[in-house]
Design an enzyme around this catalytic site. Structure first.
Site, PDB file in Angstrom:
ATOM      1  N   THR A  70       0.836  -1.189   0.000  1.00 13.93           N
ATOM      2  CA  THR A  70       0.000   0.000   0.000  1.00 13.93           C
ATOM      3  C   THR A  70       0.872   1.241   0.000  1.00 13.93           C
ATOM      4  O   THR A  70       2.096   1.161  -0.196  1.00 13.93           O
ATOM      5  CB  THR A  70      -0.991  -0.036   1.186  1.00 13.93           C
ATOM      6  N   LYS A  74       3.443   1.190  -4.122  1.00 14.48           N
ATOM      7  CA  LYS A  74       2.900   0.368  -5.207  1.00 14.48           C
ATOM      8  C   LYS A  74       3.690   0.505  -6.506  1.00 14.48           C
ATOM      9  O   LYS A  74       3.933  -0.492  -7.197  1.00 14.48           O
ATOM     10  CB  LYS A  74       1.425   0.701  -5.413  1.00 14.48           C
ATOM     11  N   ASP A 111      -6.332  -3.493  -6.903  1.00  9.78           N
ATOM     12  CA  ASP A 111      -7.069  -2.361  -6.339  1.00  9.78           C
ATOM     13  C   ASP A 111      -8.287  -2.009  -7.182  1.00  9.78           C
ATOM     14  O   ASP A 111      -9.375  -1.764  -6.660  1.00  9.78           O
ATOM     15  CB  ASP A 111      -6.167  -1.133  -6.219  1.00  9.78           C
ATOM     16  N   GLY A 135      -6.869  11.894  -8.353  1.00 13.07           N
ATOM     17  CA  GLY A 135      -5.595  11.229  -8.129  1.00 13.07           C
ATOM     18  C   GLY A 135      -5.164  10.412  -9.329  1.00 13.07           C
ATOM     19  O   GLY A 135      -5.996   9.968 -10.136  1.00 13.07           O
ATOM     20  N   GLY A 137      -2.114   8.304  -8.711  1.00 14.54           N
ATOM     21  CA  GLY A 137      -1.065   7.483  -8.126  1.00 14.54           C
ATOM     22  C   GLY A 137      -1.383   6.008  -8.223  1.00 14.54           C
ATOM     23  O   GLY A 137      -2.178   5.577  -9.075  1.00 14.54           O
ATOM     24  N   GLY A 138      -0.791   5.213  -7.325  1.00 13.58           N
ATOM     25  CA  GLY A 138      -0.878   3.761  -7.420  1.00 13.58           C
ATOM     26  C   GLY A 138      -2.292   3.224  -7.413  1.00 13.58           C
ATOM     27  O   GLY A 138      -2.735   2.575  -8.364  1.00 13.58           O
ATOM     28  N   ALA A 139      -3.050   3.492  -6.334  1.00 14.69           N
ATOM     29  CA  ALA A 139      -4.413   2.977  -6.255  1.00 14.69           C
ATOM     30  C   ALA A 139      -5.290   3.597  -7.331  1.00 14.69           C
ATOM     31  O   ALA A 139      -6.097   2.911  -7.969  1.00 14.69           O
ATOM     32  CB  ALA A 139      -5.000   3.252  -4.875  1.00 14.69           C
ATOM     33  N   ARG A 160      -2.896  16.662  -8.803  1.00 14.25           N
ATOM     34  CA  ARG A 160      -2.122  17.880  -8.548  1.00 14.25           C
ATOM     35  C   ARG A 160      -1.171  18.178  -9.694  1.00 14.25           C
ATOM     36  O   ARG A 160      -0.987  19.315 -10.077  1.00 14.25           O
ATOM     37  CB  ARG A 160      -1.351  17.748  -7.227  1.00 14.25           C
ATOM     38  N   GLY A 253     -13.604  -6.033  -1.004  1.00 15.44           N
ATOM     39  CA  GLY A 253     -13.896  -6.515  -2.341  1.00 15.44           C
ATOM     40  C   GLY A 253     -12.782  -7.317  -2.979  1.00 15.44           C
ATOM     41  O   GLY A 253     -12.999  -7.998  -3.986  1.00 15.44           O
TER      42      GLY A 253
END
Length: 268
Positions: A70, A74, A111, A135, A137-139, A160, A253
């Site tokens: 996490t 990631k 994810d 966002g 990023g990773g997730a 951003r 999930g």
């Protein structure tokens, strides 16, 4: 149910920084107990500058089944893996990696699948929705791919760094030709699904990822942040007359997907 740890127990470590907010071990270990897996998930707090060394050491641990990953690791873990699934390779991120007997790691990204599955379990459909994802990023990257694959009519990605949002949009448009996928500002007007794919809301005093005044009544506002259970964004969204979907559902999930990937024999 008996959860004895013995000399044959398969160990999974949860790589995070920080780790105090992690809730996945509770759900993962309960799933293993219920389904008879001799395995345990243990949180590890590893600073980014120490990740590569820690990962290299894990290659030599015969009892290790793999790692769950996490924030903020990631993308880095994807680069440290020896091989990646098609999804993880395309996205350049991994939230789980299975250790093979020779010490190699194979990474996967659940994810997105977990997020969509969590929505489905709560009776929420994404098909045909206009989605704003906050966002890149990773997730968020995994969720973006899963939202498009799951049938949203339009996906706008706000970040951003607009360049990073545009780079993700370009990659997704190359994989899903003809789909409406764009980089956009964090303005929720015109969207009936708003997803916070950032860590904003995890810490007291965090800025909101989107101006709540732009949330339209009736829209569904979803989180990936699990702690606190109800984030400031979800509280404000509820006051605006929006539906809300908590971050914990992304983990519940995908628990079965993670366990099967780490603990079942490949191809079984």
């Amino acid at each position: 149910m008996d959860r004895r740890i013995t000399g044959t127990t398969h160990v999974v470590v949860h790589l995070a920084y920080p780790s105090h907010h992690l809730r996945t071990p509770t759900y993962f270990n309960a799933y293993c107990a219920e389904h008879g897996h001799d395995a345990v998930l243990v949180p590890w707090q590893v600073a980014p500058e120490n990740l590569a060394a820690a990962f290299e050491g894990l290659r030599r641990i015969d009892s290790l089944a793999g790692v769950i990953v996490t924030i903020p690791h990631k993308t880095s873990v994807a680069g440290l893996c020896d091989s990646l699934s098609d999804t993880a390779g395309f996205l350049g991120v991994a939230n789980v990696a299975r250790r093979t007997p020779d010490g190699r790691f194979h990474g996967e990204m659940f994810d997105g699948a977990g997020f969509v599955q969590g929505l489905v379990r709560e009776g929420r459909s994404i098909n045909g929705r206009n989605a704003l994802l906050l966002g890149a990023g990773g997730a968020a990257t995994g969720i973006a791919e899963a939202l498009v694959r799951g049938g949203v009519a339009r996906l706008a990605i706000a970040n951003r760094s607009m360049d990073k949002a545009e780079e993700l949009a370009v990659r997704l448009r190359s994989a899903f030709a003809g789909r409406d996928i764009v980089a956009a500002p964090a303005d929720a007007r015109g969207f009936d699904l708003v997803v916070n794919g950032t860590s904003l809301g995890m810490k007291a005093g965090d800025p909101l990822p989107v101006d709540p005044e732009t949330l339209e009544p009736g829209a569904l506002v979803a989180e990936v942040v699990m702690e606190p259970d109800v984030t400031p964004l979800l509280r404000l969204a509820s006051k605006r007359g929006c539906g809300t979907h908590r971050g914990v559902h992304m983990i519940t999930g995908q628990i079965e997907l993670l366990a099967r990937f780490l603990l079942d024999e490949p191809g079984a």
